[in-house]
Motif scaffolding. Structure first.
Motif, PDB file in Angstrom:
ATOM      1  N   TRP A  82       0.829  -1.245  -0.044  1.00  0.00           N
ATOM      2  CA  TRP A  82       0.008   0.071   0.125  1.00  0.00           C
ATOM      3  C   TRP A  82       0.769   1.243  -0.007  1.00  0.00           C
ATOM      4  N   LYS A  83       2.173   1.136  -0.388  1.00  0.00           N
ATOM      5  CA  LYS A  83       2.908   2.211  -0.525  1.00  0.00           C
ATOM      6  C   LYS A  83       2.392   3.618  -1.144  1.00  0.00           C
ATOM      7  N   ASP A  84       1.656   3.391  -2.233  1.00  0.00           N
ATOM      8  CA  ASP A  84       1.082   4.583  -2.835  1.00  0.00           C
ATOM      9  C   ASP A  84      -0.576   4.914  -2.527  1.00  0.00           C
ATOM     10  N   ASN A  85      -1.083   4.403  -1.554  1.00  0.00           N
ATOM     11  CA  ASN A  85      -2.019   4.441  -0.993  1.00  0.00           C
ATOM     12  C   ASN A  85      -1.992   4.188   0.505  1.00  0.00           C
ATOM     13  N   PRO A  86      -1.409   4.820   1.302  1.00  0.00           N
ATOM     14  CA  PRO A  86      -1.025   4.270   2.846  1.00  0.00           C
ATOM     15  C   PRO A  86      -2.393   4.673   3.653  1.00  0.00           C
ATOM     16  N   GLU A  87      -3.439   5.503   3.328  1.00  0.00           N
ATOM     17  CA  GLU A  87      -4.494   5.746   4.036  1.00  0.00           C
ATOM     18  C   GLU A  87      -5.684   4.667   3.690  1.00  0.00           C
TER      19      GLU A  87
END
Length: 178
Positions: A82-87
């Motif tokens: 999820w590095k591109d979308n941590p939320e």
């Protein structure tokens, strides 16, 4: 094709569950003492130690709760996913050591559910194979036929038992959206 009312409601509930999952726990603002400190102060707290015992008995290592860091994976792979979308990550909504403990419970429940499904599938496959083996066997002898029928009845009862669901109850450990 248009969705039925039931399908629309299912999608709405799914969206609500996902939004709730991403929210922080509603108790967090009221938790002044970090969980890891409370756990150390109440060292020997019976239920936690019992949980640790069962993890060790199952060859699972319990994470250390010696700081107030949030949940993280052993190897960093989960975070990379999820590095591109941590939320929206697996750890979204979990904060500090209490979030790490909550995530531990969620992950253990998911693991137990997945393991139970695999074990159930294995047993069902093997029992069904045994029924087929018995059905294809030479049953010309009346004693062998009687035993085979009894075995099939027993195997079918075992399969029926494996069709059932089990329920475990737990104290509530997360409170979101309140």
């Amino acid at each position: 094709m248009a969705l039925t009312a039931l399908q629309r409601k299912q999608k709405q509930l799914e969206r609500q569950r996902e939004q709730e999952r991403l929210q922080p726990d509603s108790t967090y603002p009221f938790l002044q003492e970090p969980f890891f400190e409370w756990l150390k102060r109440t060292e020997g707290y019976g239920d936690w130690d019992s949980g640790v015992f069962h993890l060790h008995a199952s060859q699972v290592t319990i994470p250390d709760f010696d700081d107030d860091s949030g949940p993280h994976s052993v190897d960093g792979e989960t975070e990379l996913h999820w590095k591109d979308n941590p939320e929206e990550s697996h750890y979204a909504g979990f904060e500090r050591s209490i979030g790490r403990a909550e995530c531990l419970v969620d992950d253990l429940l998911s693991a137990a559910s997945n393991f139970a499904l695999v074990i159930n599938s294995y047993k069902r496959e093997k029992l069904k194979a045994k029924i087929v083996e018995i059905e294809q066997a030479d049953l010309s002898d009346s004693a062998a036929k009687k035993k085979a029928l009894a075995d099939i009845v027993r195997l079918q009862k075992l399969l029926d038992q494996l069709d059932k669901r089990v329920r475990w109850t737990f104290p509530q450990w997360k409170v979101k959206g309140v």
